[in-house]
Design a protein around this motif. Structure first.
Motif: not given
Length: 196
Positions: A57-61, A102-106, A165-168, A189-195
């Motif tokens: 469903k596009g959620k984070g884990v 390292g430098k990342s989007k997360v 993983s798909g949308k998640g 990590a929470i912000r990125w995983s939940t967008r």
């Protein structure tokens, strides 16, 4: 679990899942330290299927230590194509190690950090086309080799990884940011995983 909840206070709403049926209203599931096999057994096949549907469903884990073991290819609920290095010496020890983010989007806290380690997984990429590959966000730059574990296995291996993983989205921590004064890594990590 208490250290993780305290690390999130004031930044995120924390709800403990009391059954396998009550987490659909959440944005992210966080699997803490403890026992990866214990987490898998507690979830059972039905709970694991619901976690996968949650991701769909596009959620984070997020997995920390045992939670990371749980989601590797060798774990009880494989969600990320990572396999264990030196599985025989999984109990590498407990103490402070160093990582380099390292430098990342997360993760936004680039550079070297000291972090609490407690027998977290050492991983390398797997070769399972059915599981998503991971991106390394941080690597170990020091070693932990207690309890007969061979020296030199840890440096250069992933300490924190992320996968889609798909949308998640999934983030796995081998060490414990919530027990190290590095709550910012967990928040990122929470912000990125939940967008969010």
């Amino acid at each position: 679990i208490d250290a993780t909840k305290k690390a999130l206070e004031g930044k995120f709403t924390v709800a403990e899942v009391q059954s396998k049926d009550d987490f659909n209203a959440l944005d992210v599931l966080l699997f803490p330290g403890g026992s990866g096999s214990g987490l898998a057994k507690s979830l059972g096949p039905e709970g694991q299927a619901k976690v996968k549907a949650f991701l769909g469903k596009g959620k984070g884990v997020i997995g920390i230590c045992a939670g990371a073991y749980l989601m590797l290819k060798d774990g009880g609920m494989p969600l990320v194509d990572g396999v264990l290095i030196d599985e025989e010496h999984w109990a590498r020890g407990v103490g402070e190690v160093e990582i380099k983010v390292g430098k990342s989007k997360v993760l936004r806290s680039e550079g070297s950090h000291k972090i609490h380690y407690e027998n977290g997984p050492l991983i390398r990429p797997g070769k399972d086309p059915k599981l998503p590959d991971y991106e390394t966000l941080a690597t170990f730059t020091s070693d932990m080799a207690q309890n007969g574990a061979p020296k030199g296995k840890m440096p250069g291996t992933p300490a924190v990884v992320a996968a889609e993983s798909g949308k998640g989205r999934i983030v796995l921590f081998s060490p414990h940011p919530e027990r190290s004064g590095l709550e910012a890594l967990l928040h990122d990590a929470i912000r990125w995983s939940t967008r969010k």
